[in-house]
Design a protein around this motif. Structure first.
Motif, PDB file in Angstrom:
ATOM      1  N   LEU A 192       0.836  -1.209   0.000  1.00 53.03           N
ATOM      2  CA  LEU A 192       0.000   0.000   0.000  1.00 53.03           C
ATOM      3  C   LEU A 192       0.870   1.257   0.000  1.00 53.03           C
ATOM      4  CD1 LEU A 192      -2.756  -1.167   2.527  1.00 53.03           C
ATOM      5  CD2 LEU A 192      -2.686  -1.431   0.045  1.00 53.03           C
ATOM      6  N   SER A 193       1.920   1.224  -0.791  1.00 54.16           N
ATOM      7  CA  SER A 193       2.875   2.337  -0.839  1.00 54.16           C
ATOM      8  C   SER A 193       2.227   3.634  -1.309  1.00 54.16           C
ATOM      9  CB  SER A 193       4.025   1.978  -1.790  1.00 54.16           C
ATOM     10  OG  SER A 193       4.847   3.103  -2.010  1.00 54.16           O
ATOM     11  N   LYS A 194       2.486   4.708  -0.579  1.00 56.20           N
ATOM     12  CA  LYS A 194       1.973   6.035  -0.932  1.00 56.20           C
ATOM     13  C   LYS A 194       2.966   6.827  -1.782  1.00 56.20           C
ATOM     14  CE  LYS A 194      -0.757   6.479   3.355  1.00 56.20           C
ATOM     15  NZ  LYS A 194      -0.418   5.165   3.927  1.00 56.20           N
ATOM     16  N   LYS A 195       4.081   6.224  -2.085  1.00 55.20           N
ATOM     17  CA  LYS A 195       5.138   6.901  -2.849  1.00 55.20           C
ATOM     18  C   LYS A 195       4.632   7.291  -4.239  1.00 55.20           C
ATOM     19  CE  LYS A 195       9.877   6.159  -4.584  1.00 55.20           C
ATOM     20  NZ  LYS A 195      10.463   7.394  -4.038  1.00 55.20           N
ATOM     21  N   ARG A 196       5.142   8.428  -4.732  1.00 51.26           N
ATOM     22  CA  ARG A 196       4.860   8.893  -6.094  1.00 51.26           C
ATOM     23  C   ARG A 196       6.187   9.181  -6.786  1.00 51.26           C
ATOM     24  NH1 ARG A 196      -0.616  10.596  -6.026  1.00 51.26           N
ATOM     25  NH2 ARG A 196      -1.415  10.979  -3.919  1.00 51.26           N
ATOM     26  N   GLU A 197       6.172   9.250  -8.116  1.00 52.39           N
ATOM     27  CA  GLU A 197       7.383   9.593  -8.858  1.00 52.39           C
ATOM     28  C   GLU A 197       7.883  10.974  -8.447  1.00 52.39           C
ATOM     29  OE1 GLU A 197       9.605   8.287 -11.895  1.00 52.39           O
ATOM     30  OE2 GLU A 197       9.229   7.141 -10.070  1.00 52.39           O
ATOM     31  N   ARG A 198       6.984  11.934  -8.407  1.00 47.25           N
ATOM     32  CA  ARG A 198       7.354  13.267  -7.933  1.00 47.25           C
ATOM     33  C   ARG A 198       6.746  13.439  -6.550  1.00 47.25           C
ATOM     34  NH1 ARG A 198       3.799  16.818  -8.691  1.00 47.25           N
ATOM     35  NH2 ARG A 198       3.334  16.200 -10.833  1.00 47.25           N
ATOM     36  N   GLU A 199       7.585  13.457  -5.540  1.00 48.39           N
ATOM     37  CA  GLU A 199       7.094  13.603  -4.171  1.00 48.39           C
ATOM     38  C   GLU A 199       6.731  15.059  -3.904  1.00 48.39           C
ATOM     39  OE1 GLU A 199       6.276  11.245  -2.453  1.00 48.39           O
ATOM     40  OE2 GLU A 199       7.604   9.538  -2.658  1.00 48.39           O
ATOM     41  N   SER A 200       5.762  15.262  -3.030  1.00 56.02           N
ATOM     42  CA  SER A 200       5.355  16.618  -2.671  1.00 56.02           C
ATOM     43  C   SER A 200       6.406  17.260  -1.765  1.00 56.02           C
ATOM     44  CB  SER A 200       4.006  16.589  -1.948  1.00 56.02           C
ATOM     45  OG  SER A 200       4.140  15.921  -0.713  1.00 56.02           O
ATOM     46  N   SER A 201       6.214  18.522  -1.488  1.00 56.57           N
ATOM     47  CA  SER A 201       7.165  19.246  -0.637  1.00 56.57           C
ATOM     48  C   SER A 201       7.137  18.745   0.804  1.00 56.57           C
ATOM     49  CB  SER A 201       6.828  20.743  -0.653  1.00 56.57           C
ATOM     50  OG  SER A 201       5.523  20.956  -0.124  1.00 56.57           O
ATOM     51  N   GLY A 202       6.085  17.980   1.113  1.00 53.22           N
ATOM     52  CA  GLY A 202       5.967  17.448   2.471  1.00 53.22           C
ATOM     53  C   GLY A 202       5.142  18.332   3.390  1.00 53.22           C
ATOM     54  N   ARG A 203       4.758  19.500   2.870  1.00 55.54           N
ATOM     55  CA  ARG A 203       3.946  20.411   3.690  1.00 55.54           C
ATOM     56  C   ARG A 203       2.475  20.199   3.358  1.00 55.54           C
ATOM     57  NH1 ARG A 203       7.982  23.825   1.826  1.00 55.54           N
ATOM     58  NH2 ARG A 203       6.539  24.840   0.376  1.00 55.54           N
ATOM     59  N   GLN A 204       1.771  19.525   4.232  1.00 58.86           N
ATOM     60  CA  GLN A 204       0.351  19.258   4.039  1.00 58.86           C
ATOM     61  C   GLN A 204      -0.441  20.501   4.387  1.00 58.86           C
ATOM     62  OE1 GLN A 204      -1.009  16.142   3.302  1.00 58.86           O
ATOM     63  NE2 GLN A 204      -3.153  16.268   3.884  1.00 58.86           N
ATOM     64  N   LYS A 205      -1.374  20.870   3.501  1.00 53.95           N
ATOM     65  CA  LYS A 205      -2.242  22.004   3.800  1.00 53.95           C
ATOM     66  C   LYS A 205      -3.131  21.637   4.982  1.00 53.95           C
ATOM     67  CE  LYS A 205      -2.342  23.707  -0.960  1.00 53.95           C
ATOM     68  NZ  LYS A 205      -3.184  23.984  -2.133  1.00 53.95           N
ATOM     69  N   PRO A 206      -3.226  22.523   5.981  1.00 54.36           N
ATOM     70  CA  PRO A 206      -3.987  22.192   7.196  1.00 54.36           C
ATOM     71  C   PRO A 206      -5.425  21.757   6.919  1.00 54.36           C
ATOM     72  CG  PRO A 206      -2.755  24.233   7.476  1.00 54.36           C
ATOM     73  CD  PRO A 206      -2.616  23.854   6.039  1.00 54.36           C
ATOM     74  N   ALA A 207      -6.044  22.343   5.888  1.00 49.45           N
ATOM     75  CA  ALA A 207      -7.451  22.035   5.623  1.00 49.45           C
ATOM     76  C   ALA A 207      -7.627  20.775   4.777  1.00 49.45           C
ATOM     77  CB  ALA A 207      -8.106  23.225   4.917  1.00 49.45           C
ATOM     78  N   ASP A 208      -6.539  20.224   4.238  1.00 48.67           N
ATOM     79  CA  ASP A 208      -6.612  19.048   3.366  1.00 48.67           C
ATOM     80  C   ASP A 208      -6.434  17.776   4.191  1.00 48.67           C
ATOM     81  OD1 ASP A 208      -6.597  17.217   1.380  1.00 48.67           O
ATOM     82  OD2 ASP A 208      -5.081  18.207   0.142  1.00 48.67           O
ATOM     83  N   LEU A 209      -7.529  17.137   4.496  1.00 50.16           N
ATOM     84  CA  LEU A 209      -7.505  15.931   5.335  1.00 50.16           C
ATOM     85  C   LEU A 209      -7.566  14.653   4.504  1.00 50.16           C
ATOM     86  CD1 LEU A 209      -9.955  17.142   8.150  1.00 50.16           C
ATOM     87  CD2 LEU A 209      -7.454  17.294   8.078  1.00 50.16           C
TER      88      LEU A 209
END
Length: 471
Positions: free
Chosen positions: A7-24
């Motif tokens: 169930l890997s959540k990895k992507r080819e292009r990883e995000s900056s790692g900063r989750q938007k507070p409102a994005d659950l």
């Protein structure tokens, strides 16, 4: 195989790692929104499931079929996840994993057919046959194209496959932000790879379902390796691929019967006649088995009691719903009863194999073939579709042979190449950088299939008419 890696959540292009507070949303819920908002997904509304360019708003398209597979896949994921938890089949399996499995399968159902060409599975056959007949005849700079390509390159075209094209589309061709396509999670990408073998690894006679078709092109081998190494599936089928396939088979085999009934290819009495031998066999095996003919008769009687205008239609359509419920239970049993083999990568059959649903699934598929796919109406449509696709392949392949080679192209060839989406040409340029002449030629031929697979039925027909001066 272990669920934590699968169930890997990895992507080819990883995000900056900063989750938007409102994005659950979870990573897999984000995949869902990426798919729903894509042009490639929207195009499925004008691609054939069984009946091309049908005027009826009841008959299924690739879009409605994909939505049904998504729904069934999610239901199967919930059932199977709950079973794993309840019977503690895996000590490391958590309620969150059950939820993740359901979301992954929901997404996989939406994109499992996203790479298919126009005109349904016949479109795949037409493209394969075009390459078989024409690739040996093609020449490039005085030599035979077939001699320039290595064996896997040639087999990629001879075994052209919508499943492999789906992986290619979502990882490369959907050029939105960069060259990583939709940039979906590895778990989802691995789920849609139903056949984890290359074109030179197809072994239809082996009986192992993973070797039935190819799952990726040579051009996409790198992303295949990255994904399968990250999830730990390697060259085995990802366990969720079995569930996706069951949802797909269940959806189209039941839907084909319903669509065939609505179109008049089969009647209530046809279904009654076909179910009778199966019922006799099932009733001798187990008193608790689903009795398909008895169920059909009871639904007809209920329709009569309700005074519906067409009790036969009422019975057939409600029978489809009942059969789907029964088959969902069969697929759930097929996965959970073979859980250890599936997780070990040694299970070689589909999830209906050995269940009470196996013969019903076989019968439904056989009925669709005999009453619909072998009908004169479908044959006439397929002849017309073949004419369209053969013409487009002829003109496009001729036009791309010397594209990006520095050699002067003819006026018409330049114009034909200009029809191809910039997204596809961008993907070609990125992949072709630093490649040999033979590799670039292979990628240009893939550019043709990329463009054709991106066409809707209506667009393919319209382009054919325009290129032939049919106004």
């Amino acid at each position: 195989m272990e669920w934590k890696k699968l169930l890997s959540k990895k992507r080819e292009r990883e995000s900056s790692g900063r989750q938007k507070p409102a994005d659950l949303r979870s990573e897999f819920e984000k995949d869902y929104h990426r798919i729903i908002g894509s042009a490639s997904f929207r195009r499925l509304q004008d691609k054939t499931q069984v009946f091309p360019l049908d005027k009826s708003d009841f008959i299924r398209t690739r879009l409605t079929h994909s939505l049904e597979v998504s729904s069934l896949g999610k239901s199967l994921g919930q059932n199977i996840g709950e079973n794993i938890l309840k019977y503690r089949r895996n000590s490391g399996f958590t309620p969150q994993m059950k939820e993740d499995i359901s979301h992954i399968l929901e997404c996989a159902g939406l994109i499992h057919d996203i790479g298919n060409p126009p005109f349904g599975h016949f479109g795949e056959v037409a493209i394969r046959e075009w390459f078989t007949a024409n690739l040996p005849k093609l020449t490039f700079r005085g030599g035979k194209v077939e001699d320039m390509l290595n064996e896997q390159m040639k087999q990629d075209f001879y075994h052209f496959e919508g499943n492999a094209q789906a992986l290619r589309l979502v990882t490369k061709l959907h050029y939105l932000v960069d060259e990583h396509g939709m940039n979906l999670t590895y778990a989802l990408l691995n789920t849609i790879i139903k056949y984890p073998v290359p074109s030179v690894g197809i072994r239809e006679e082996s009986g192992n379902i993973r070797e039935k078709k190819m799952g990726y092109y040579l051009a996409d081998e790198e992303i295949f390796r990255k994904v399968t190494e990250e999830t730990g599936a390697g060259n085995c089928r990802h366990p969720l691929s079995f569930i996706l396939e069951a949802a797909d088979d269940l959806a189209y085999k039941t839907a084909d019967i319903e669509d065939a009934f609505v179109k008049g290819y089969i009647s209530y009495y046809t279904l009654e006649k076909e179910l009778a031998p199966l019922e006799r066999e099932q009733s001798t095996q187990s008193a608790s088995a689903f009795l398909p003919l008895t169920k059909l008769h009871r639904l007809y009687e209920r329709g009569m009691q309700k005074n519906v205008s067409d009790p036969a239609s009422y019975a057939v359509k409600n029978w489809i719903v009942s059969a789907q419920g029964f088959l969902i239970n069969c697929a759930t049993f097929g996965f959970t009863s073979n859980y250890d083999s599936i997780m070990a990568g040694t299970w070689e059959k589909d999830l209906f194999y050995g269940t009470f649903g196996e013969k019903l699934m076989d019968l439904l598929g056989d009925m669709a073939y005999r009453y619909v796919f072998s009908s004169m109406d479908i044959y006439r449509m397929e002849v017309a579709e073949s004419t369209i696709l053969n013409y487009l392949m002829d003109r496009l392949v001729h036009a791309v042979l010397y594209y990006d080679t520095g050699e002067k192209q003819g006026t018409i060839d330049r114009r034909v190449v200009s029809f191809i989406s910039d997204n596809y040409k961008n993907a070609y340029r990125i992949c072709a950088e630093g490649r040999s002449e033979a590799e670039k030629l292979y990628l240009r031929l893939l550019l043709v299939t990329d463009y054709i697979c991106g066409m809707t039925d209506s667009y393919a027909k319209r382009l054919y008419q325009e290129m032939n001066g049919i106004i």
